[in-house]
Scaffold this motif. Structure first.
Motif, PDB file in Angstrom:
ATOM      1  N   ALA A  39      -5.130  12.098   6.064  1.00 28.79           N
ATOM      2  CA  ALA A  39      -4.267  10.973   6.448  1.00 28.79           C
ATOM      3  C   ALA A  39      -4.785  10.292   7.708  1.00 28.79           C
ATOM      4  CB  ALA A  39      -2.833  11.459   6.666  1.00 28.79           C
ATOM      5  N   GLN A  40      -5.224  11.054   8.677  1.00 30.25           N
ATOM      6  CA  GLN A  40      -5.732  10.465   9.922  1.00 30.25           C
ATOM      7  C   GLN A  40      -7.014   9.679   9.665  1.00 30.25           C
ATOM      8  OE1 GLN A  40      -6.024  13.640  12.770  1.00 30.25           O
ATOM      9  NE2 GLN A  40      -3.818  13.814  13.023  1.00 30.25           N
ATOM     10  N   ARG A  41      -7.870  10.193   8.808  1.00 30.22           N
ATOM     11  CA  ARG A  41      -9.108   9.481   8.492  1.00 30.22           C
ATOM     12  C   ARG A  41      -8.816   8.207   7.694  1.00 30.22           C
ATOM     13  NH1 ARG A  41     -12.563  14.835   6.591  1.00 30.22           N
ATOM     14  NH2 ARG A  41     -12.782  15.758   8.665  1.00 30.22           N
ATOM     15  N   LEU A  42      -7.892   8.323   6.751  1.00 29.28           N
ATOM     16  CA  LEU A  42      -7.556   7.153   5.934  1.00 29.28           C
ATOM     17  C   LEU A  42      -6.876   6.081   6.778  1.00 29.28           C
ATOM     18  CD1 LEU A  42      -7.469   5.832   3.154  1.00 29.28           C
ATOM     19  CD2 LEU A  42      -5.276   6.985   2.745  1.00 29.28           C
ATOM     20  N   TYR A  43      -6.067   6.502   7.740  1.00 31.49           N
ATOM     21  CA  TYR A  43      -5.390   5.542   8.619  1.00 31.49           C
ATOM     22  C   TYR A  43      -6.418   4.713   9.393  1.00 31.49           C
ATOM     23  CZ  TYR A  43      -2.710   3.728  12.559  1.00 31.49           C
ATOM     24  OH  TYR A  43      -2.159   2.904  13.504  1.00 31.49           O
ATOM     25  N   PHE A  83       0.849  -1.190   0.000  1.00 30.08           N
ATOM     26  CA  PHE A  83       0.000   0.000   0.000  1.00 30.08           C
ATOM     27  C   PHE A  83       0.884   1.238   0.000  1.00 30.08           C
ATOM     28  CE2 PHE A  83      -2.633   3.132   2.418  1.00 30.08           C
ATOM     29  CZ  PHE A  83      -3.716   3.192   1.557  1.00 30.08           C
ATOM     30  N   SER A  84       0.587   2.190  -0.861  1.00 29.68           N
ATOM     31  CA  SER A  84       1.337   3.451  -0.909  1.00 29.68           C
ATOM     32  C   SER A  84       0.513   4.523  -0.200  1.00 29.68           C
ATOM     33  CB  SER A  84       1.627   3.854  -2.357  1.00 29.68           C
ATOM     34  OG  SER A  84       2.415   2.880  -3.001  1.00 29.68           O
ATOM     35  N   PHE A  85       0.831   4.768   1.058  1.00 28.77           N
ATOM     36  CA  PHE A  85      -0.001   5.639   1.883  1.00 28.77           C
ATOM     37  C   PHE A  85      -0.039   7.070   1.360  1.00 28.77           C
ATOM     38  CE2 PHE A  85      -1.147   8.244   5.508  1.00 28.77           C
ATOM     39  CZ  PHE A  85      -2.221   7.546   6.034  1.00 28.77           C
ATOM     40  N   ASN A  86       1.109   7.603   1.038  1.00 26.83           N
ATOM     41  CA  ASN A  86       1.178   8.991   0.576  1.00 26.83           C
ATOM     42  C   ASN A  86       0.367   9.187  -0.702  1.00 26.83           C
ATOM     43  OD1 ASN A  86       2.402  11.690   0.903  1.00 26.83           O
ATOM     44  ND2 ASN A  86       3.386  11.224  -1.041  1.00 26.83           N
ATOM     45  N   SER A  87       0.537   8.266  -1.648  1.00 25.83           N
ATOM     46  CA  SER A  87      -0.209   8.346  -2.908  1.00 25.83           C
ATOM     47  C   SER A  87      -1.698   8.200  -2.659  1.00 25.83           C
ATOM     48  CB  SER A  87       0.270   7.253  -3.870  1.00 25.83           C
ATOM     49  OG  SER A  87       1.625   7.429  -4.201  1.00 25.83           O
ATOM     50  N   ALA A  90      -0.818  -8.698   6.859  1.00 20.98           N
ATOM     51  CA  ALA A  90       0.055  -7.523   6.965  1.00 20.98           C
ATOM     52  C   ALA A  90      -0.130  -6.644   5.740  1.00 20.98           C
ATOM     53  CB  ALA A  90       1.520  -7.944   7.082  1.00 20.98           C
ATOM     54  N   ILE A  91      -0.002  -5.331   5.952  1.00 17.87           N
ATOM     55  CA  ILE A  91       0.009  -4.364   4.855  1.00 17.87           C
ATOM     56  C   ILE A  91       1.355  -3.658   4.892  1.00 17.87           C
ATOM     57  CG2 ILE A  91      -1.040  -2.297   3.880  1.00 17.87           C
ATOM     58  CD1 ILE A  91      -3.677  -3.098   5.072  1.00 17.87           C
ATOM     59  N   LEU A  92       2.132  -3.811   3.848  1.00 18.19           N
ATOM     60  CA  LEU A  92       3.473  -3.228   3.801  1.00 18.19           C
ATOM     61  C   LEU A  92       3.457  -1.937   2.990  1.00 18.19           C
ATOM     62  CD1 LEU A  92       5.553  -6.462   2.991  1.00 18.19           C
ATOM     63  CD2 LEU A  92       4.848  -5.575   5.231  1.00 18.19           C
ATOM     64  N   GLU A  93       4.131  -0.920   3.500  1.00 19.38           N
ATOM     65  CA  GLU A  93       4.267   0.337   2.758  1.00 19.38           C
ATOM     66  C   GLU A  93       5.104   0.076   1.512  1.00 19.38           C
ATOM     67  OE1 GLU A  93       4.295   3.746   1.043  1.00 19.38           O
ATOM     68  OE2 GLU A  93       3.101   3.540   2.871  1.00 19.38           O
ATOM     69  N   ARG A  94       4.528   0.331   0.357  1.00 19.63           N
ATOM     70  CA  ARG A  94       5.216   0.072  -0.903  1.00 19.63           C
ATOM     71  C   ARG A  94       6.176   1.197  -1.265  1.00 19.63           C
ATOM     72  NH1 ARG A  94       3.516  -3.388  -5.091  1.00 19.63           N
ATOM     73  NH2 ARG A  94       4.658  -3.084  -7.054  1.00 19.63           N
ATOM     74  N   GLY A  95       5.840   2.416  -0.866  1.00 15.90           N
ATOM     75  CA  GLY A  95       6.652   3.561  -1.264  1.00 15.90           C
ATOM     76  C   GLY A  95       6.320   3.961  -2.690  1.00 15.90           C
ATOM     77  N   SER A  96       7.275   4.546  -3.385  1.00 19.02           N
ATOM     78  CA  SER A  96       7.076   4.956  -4.771  1.00 19.02           C
ATOM     79  C   SER A  96       8.200   4.388  -5.625  1.00 19.02           C
ATOM     80  CB  SER A  96       7.067   6.486  -4.879  1.00 19.02           C
ATOM     81  OG  SER A  96       8.331   7.008  -4.501  1.00 19.02           O
ATOM     82  N   ASP A  97       8.072   4.531  -6.935  1.00 20.46           N
ATOM     83  CA  ASP A  97       9.131   4.056  -7.818  1.00 20.46           C
ATOM     84  C   ASP A  97      10.435   4.805  -7.552  1.00 20.46           C
ATOM     85  OD1 ASP A  97       7.373   2.311  -8.974  1.00 20.46           O
ATOM     86  OD2 ASP A  97       6.876   3.616 -10.668  1.00 20.46           O
TER      87      ASP A  97
END
Length: 208
Positions: free
Chosen positions: A133-137, A40-44, A151-158
């Protein structure tokens, strides 16, 4: 040390996935253990929500008049600089000094107002990001439980990957955003005039 911790976490997650598969009567290596671990890419995701896009668009519209005013001041200042250069030989030393002083003063004012505009945009966009971000979390925790993810792992970006490799079909960023948007629309429709209840705070820091 950080790589070791990530490796231990992934191995532990894989172990959980195998346990789930065993409990379901399936052999390790079946699709079920992998389905229990997703990326999951949280920032995106935050920036991709309809809520964030709507609020950022509103912010841009609110600040547009100030941007336009700054552009006008900048254009006028460029005209003054050009006039000073072209008419330099016709001006007395006193007139040159006065023109230069006026230009420098306007240049500083322009820079100050541009800095203020940039600061206001960054502050308000940061507030928008943190709110979504707080609501999405909170939503992500419920979503993960509903789908029984191990588990959900932070994917980050390319450009800045956190997980060095994960199959594309393991990424749930897009589907989570769609689900979040759907529940946000449903909540807005069912409770149009009621203020939202206080939401739990999450340990999320804004990612630049």
């Amino acid at each position: 040390m950080q790589q070791v911790r990530v490796l231990v976490f992934v191995l532990a997650s894989l172990s959980i996935g195998k346990t789930i598969a065993a409990q379901a009567g399936q052999a390790p290596g079946h699709a079920l253990p992998m389905a229990g671990i997703v990326t999951f890419s949280f920032n995106s995701a935050v920036l991709g929500t309809a809520e964030a896009q709507r609020d950022l668009d509103s912010l841009q519209k609110k600040l547009t008049p100030r941007q336009q005013q700054l552009q006008k001041l900048s254009d006028a200042l460029e005209v003054e600089k050009k006039q000073l250069t072209e008419g330099n030989s016709k001006l007395t030393d006193a007139e040159k000094a006065q023109s230069i002083s006026s230009i420098n003063l306007k240049d500083k004012q322009l820079q100050r107002e541009a800095d203020n505009l940039k600061s206001d945009f960054e502050t308000e966009s940061q507030q928008i990001y943190q709110r979504v971000a707080q609501r999405l979390y909170v939503f992500l925790q419920k979503y993960a439980q509903q789908h029984a993810y191990a588990a959900i792992l932070e994917r980050g970006s390319d450009a800045a990957p956190v997980v060095w490799y994960a199959a594309d079909n393991l990424d749930i960023t897009e589907e989570v955003v769609k689900a979040y948007d759907h529940q946000s629309e449903a909540a807005a429709t069912s409770l149009p005039d009621k203020p939202s209840a206080d939401r739990p705070q999450s340990p999320i820091a804004k990612r630049p």
